[in-house]
Design a protein around this motif. Sequence first.
Motif, PDB file in Angstrom:
ATOM      1  N   GLU A   1     -29.104 -11.422   3.054  1.00  0.00           N
ATOM      2  CA  GLU A   1     -29.829 -10.823   4.119  1.00  0.00           C
ATOM      3  C   GLU A   1     -29.198  -9.305   4.137  1.00  0.00           C
ATOM      4  OE1 GLU A   1     -32.078  -9.206   6.701  1.00  0.00           O
ATOM      5  OE2 GLU A   1     -32.429 -11.176   6.199  1.00  0.00           O
ATOM      6  N   TYR A   2     -29.974  -8.437   3.808  1.00  0.00           N
ATOM      7  CA  TYR A   2     -29.545  -6.930   3.672  1.00  0.00           C
ATOM      8  C   TYR A   2     -29.023  -6.187   4.841  1.00  0.00           C
ATOM      9  CZ  TYR A   2     -34.644  -6.478   3.645  1.00  0.00           C
ATOM     10  OH  TYR A   2     -35.737  -6.218   3.767  1.00  0.00           O
ATOM     11  N   LEU A   3     -29.466  -6.936   5.820  1.00  0.00           N
ATOM     12  CA  LEU A   3     -29.240  -6.127   7.241  1.00  0.00           C
ATOM     13  C   LEU A   3     -27.555  -6.780   7.755  1.00  0.00           C
ATOM     14  CD1 LEU A   3     -32.439  -5.854   9.214  1.00  0.00           C
ATOM     15  CD2 LEU A   3     -31.298  -4.256   7.715  1.00  0.00           C
ATOM     16  N   GLN A   4     -27.326  -7.590   7.041  1.00  0.00           N
ATOM     17  CA  GLN A   4     -25.908  -8.436   7.171  1.00  0.00           C
ATOM     18  C   GLN A   4     -24.973  -8.262   6.055  1.00  0.00           C
ATOM     19  OE1 GLN A   4     -25.264  -9.586  10.369  1.00  0.00           O
ATOM     20  NE2 GLN A   4     -27.448  -9.071  11.068  1.00  0.00           N
ATOM     21  N   PRO A   5     -23.482  -8.522   6.413  1.00  0.00           N
ATOM     22  CA  PRO A   5     -22.859  -8.243   5.374  1.00  0.00           C
ATOM     23  C   PRO A   5     -22.936  -9.320   4.407  1.00  0.00           C
ATOM     24  CG  PRO A   5     -21.691  -8.232   7.476  1.00  0.00           C
ATOM     25  CD  PRO A   5     -23.086  -8.516   7.963  1.00  0.00           C
ATOM     26  N   HIS A   6     -22.717  -9.060   2.876  1.00  0.00           N
ATOM     27  CA  HIS A   6     -22.713  -9.751   1.933  1.00  0.00           C
ATOM     28  C   HIS A   6     -21.801 -11.064   1.916  1.00  0.00           C
ATOM     29  CE1 HIS A   6     -25.020  -9.099  -1.840  1.00  0.00           C
ATOM     30  NE2 HIS A   6     -25.478  -8.033  -1.082  1.00  0.00           N
ATOM     31  N   ASN A   7     -22.021 -11.965   1.197  1.00  0.00           N
ATOM     32  CA  ASN A   7     -21.028 -12.944   0.832  1.00  0.00           C
ATOM     33  C   ASN A   7     -20.398 -12.402  -0.591  1.00  0.00           C
ATOM     34  OD1 ASN A   7     -21.850 -15.015   2.429  1.00  0.00           O
ATOM     35  ND2 ASN A   7     -23.349 -15.576   1.234  1.00  0.00           N
ATOM     36  N   LEU A  11     -29.056   2.057   6.783  1.00  0.00           N
ATOM     37  CA  LEU A  11     -28.905   0.438   6.680  1.00  0.00           C
ATOM     38  C   LEU A  11     -28.116   0.082   7.988  1.00  0.00           C
ATOM     39  CD1 LEU A  11     -29.924  -1.530   4.754  1.00  0.00           C
ATOM     40  CD2 LEU A  11     -27.671  -1.555   3.624  1.00  0.00           C
ATOM     41  N   GLY A  12     -28.776  -0.992   8.559  1.00  0.00           N
ATOM     42  CA  GLY A  12     -28.031  -1.667   9.860  1.00  0.00           C
ATOM     43  C   GLY A  12     -26.818  -2.115   9.465  1.00  0.00           C
ATOM     44  N   ASP A  13     -25.649  -1.832  10.390  1.00  0.00           N
ATOM     45  CA  ASP A  13     -24.475  -2.362  10.271  1.00  0.00           C
ATOM     46  C   ASP A  13     -23.769  -1.767   9.009  1.00  0.00           C
ATOM     47  OD1 ASP A  13     -22.134  -3.673  10.884  1.00  0.00           O
ATOM     48  OD2 ASP A  13     -22.615  -5.699   9.777  1.00  0.00           O
TER      49      ASP A  13
END
Length: 472
Positions: free
Chosen positions: A24-30, A300-302
Amino acid sequence: MAGGCGNAGRTRVRQAGEILEGHEYLQPHNNNDAARSNAAGTIHGARAALNVGTGFPLLRAYAAKSRGGYFESMRGNLLRRKVNQICRTIKVRFSEKTVEVNTEKQIADLTASMVRIDGSARVRDEKGRDVFWKFENGMSYTGFADAALSNELMRVMPGAVERLILDKDIIPKNPCGKETRHPAHSQPTDKEKFGTLHLGVWANRYKTSLGLTGDTRQTSDVRAVKVANFYRDMGPAFQVIGQLFKAIDPDSFRRYEAIWEALAQRGGLGNIQSSNWQVFSTIALVHELTVGPHMDDGDLGDGWAAMFVRGVFSGGDLVVPALGMKFPYKQGDLVFMRSSELEHYIDKWEGCRTGAVMFTKVTTVEKLHEEIKKMLEQMKDEEVAAEAKKEDVAAEAKKEDVAVEAKQEDVAPSAKAKDEEAATPFATGAKEEDAIADVHTRQAKRKSSPDETPSTTTRRLRSRTVVYTSKS
């Protein structure tokens, strides 16, 4: 699109889909080092970490060090500890609400009320989340105790920006009065050249297209080459920015890196790839313009924006009202900021100044994801159609085989009869030959018999003898 791709093109599209799928590119990556390493190897192949001119021997040595496992292990731990040591941490409670200022006096009063933070700093919110980093002279930071290398890096970014923005063939756009960050009264009256350039890749606000910006493509080969040279010369600066970005927020770095890799595998980046640590899709150069209070809500969000500046000037502090702080901001400094959450602006300055902001727009990522999904669906449809065609061809071939076999079965009996008929004369001839052979055998036996031949001869001789004697 996928229809024109060969096997290599299809592989790149699938890899791009894998990079974006599940993230989910609006949230941090694994954190997935193995996948990141494989993707980077596929994209860049034997590409050098830097592509710099012959005038940068120290930087080439720096690139060689930073490409290997030495770099990963050293940077991963030492650099993170180092940045925590050189940046004092400030924890604040801030509001995301914008400040209502409409006049120059109101902005001046707001600036005067801010607390000045000198040196390098790290700012966290009340939840302990990093929202702002400033590295004093960060553009020269390498992590190596090498003054000559640091000095050379300090010359790279200003030189690259100056060669491009001051070139007579490069004409920035005038945004004054068209954007909130550049109000009409911000247009300089004493500057011969001013405006903005947007370089790199992005999607327009309507997400109808995704590709190189107009300023990157340019309208002539001469200008396009100068933009490509700018990216080549900025390679060492991208190297430093990428390393420090990963040090302050490894998860966000990998998220941005995955987006860049998907863009690279999609194709079209061309000559703007000059470092394996390059992760922001777009660079905005703001030449000789003041920047009013604004938030970059299209980013980009966050996420983060990386900022630096070149020129000789006084003033020009970076003001962040939500933090209640202002930061000295001069050539060589490097700032990372959550630009979509924090309102910010540049205080008045005098002299010659060009600001630079590196970012990735959310519309770019959304359009990229949408495009790759369509390409993957098209590839799947093409593969299904190809498989169906292959099955049809196989079924047709099977029908032909069955027809041939049936025809062969019809022909077989008549052929057998003809073979038997053709074989009959040969059988009769064999019998005749056997009969003749028997006759010859009997004749031979009669000739060779001792009883029959002498007896008959004797009788004949005796008869003749008798006849002869009686006449005399």
